[in-house]
Enzyme design. Sequence first.
Site, short mmCIF file in Angstrom:
data_model
loop_
_atom_site.label_atom_id
_atom_site.label_comp_id
_atom_site.label_asym_id
_atom_site.label_seq_id
_atom_site.Cartn_x
_atom_site.Cartn_y
_atom_site.Cartn_z
N HIS A 17 -12.28 -5.25 6.75
CA HIS A 17 -11.13 -6.17 6.79
C HIS A 17 -11.12 -5.06 8.44
CE1 HIS A 17 -9.83 -6.38 2.61
NE2 HIS A 17 -9.69 -6.98 3.18
N LYS A 41 -3.40 -12.19 -8.15
CA LYS A 41 -3.80 -10.69 -8.12
C LYS A 41 -3.44 -9.82 -9.52
CE LYS A 41 -7.47 -11.21 -4.68
NZ LYS A 41 -8.09 -10.25 -3.39
N ARG A 90 -16.39 -14.76 4.37
CA ARG A 90 -18.39 -14.32 4.26
C ARG A 90 -19.34 -14.99 3.90
NH1 ARG A 90 -14.79 -10.39 0.13
NH2 ARG A 90 -14.11 -12.47 -0.06
N SER A 129 -12.46 -6.56 -1.77
CA SER A 129 -11.66 -4.94 -2.44
C SER A 129 -12.35 -4.53 -3.29
CB SER A 129 -10.62 -5.55 -2.27
OG SER A 129 -9.97 -5.77 -0.67
O1 PNS Z 1 -6.86 -11.05 0.47
P1 PNS Z 1 -6.77 -12.08 -0.07
O2 PNS Z 1 -6.23 -11.99 -1.63
O3 PNS Z 1 -7.67 -12.95 -0.26
O4 PNS Z 1 -5.54 -13.18 0.83
C1 PNS Z 1 -4.47 -13.88 0.03
C2 PNS Z 1 -2.67 -13.95 1.12
C3 PNS Z 1 -2.00 -12.76 0.24
C4 PNS Z 1 -3.24 -14.46 2.33
C5 PNS Z 1 -2.60 -15.70 0.42
O5 PNS Z 1 -2.58 -15.52 -1.03
C6 PNS Z 1 -1.50 -15.22 0.88
O6 PNS Z 1 -0.44 -16.42 1.99
N1 PNS Z 1 -0.27 -15.35 0.44
C7 PNS Z 1 1.48 -15.52 0.14
C8 PNS Z 1 2.17 -16.51 -0.06
C9 PNS Z 1 1.51 -17.77 0.55
O7 PNS Z 1 1.59 -18.28 1.77
N2 PNS Z 1 0.42 -18.27 -0.67
C10 PNS Z 1 -0.19 -19.68 0.75
C11 PNS Z 1 0.60 -21.03 0.72
S1 PNS Z 1 -0.11 -21.47 -1.12
#
Ligand code: PNS
Length: 162
Positions: A17, A41, A90, A129
């Site tokens: 990150h 998660k 990735r 992570s």
């Molecule tokens: O590090 P991650 O877990 O891959 O991040 C995913 C994240 C947090 C970016 C994604 O789940 C997110 O944007 N969550 C907020 C809710 C949202 O806007 N969801 C996307 C549309 S379904």
Amino acid sequence: MNKAIYPGSFDPMTNGHLDIIKRASKMFDEITVCILKNTAKTPLFSVEDRVKIMENAVKDLPNVKVDSFDGLLIDYAAANDVHVAIRGLRAVTDFEYELQIAQTNRKFSKDNLDTVFLITSLEYAYLSSSTVKEIARYGGDISECVPEDVAKLVYEKFGRVN
Ligand code: PNS
């Protein structure tokens, strides 16, 4: 100002990150690392802890801010007048998931939020992570995966004093 958001759950943030943040910080005037909820998660660290950990990790990068939001990324972006989200890629396995989120965000923001993908540096291509947590849980060495202070906090969460 040319601004971007780097959204994620960062549970915990990793050197991968940090690599994306450093590279993105050279491309944009201001980057906001935004800690969001990934409903798929169950987090190890509270949002407050993740914000503190991230703030400490980016303290030497003057154009990088840290924030958190309990809601949709597109709503956070609209409220803060940001139109670019950064995500790291990735491998092909990330691509389908990322493609769907990027398209959803673009559609539901009415073309107001686009996603820019940075390909993860080779040395972090294996890193996530989830693997950091898995390795730390069983006492493995995560010193090359996360900053030293983060490693300590992760081991503490699993009741280990590595
Ligand atoms: O590090 P991650 O877990 O891959 O991040 C995913 C994240 C947090 C970016 C994604 O789940 C997110 O944007 N969550 C907020 C809710 C949202 O806007 N969801 C996307 C549309 S379904």
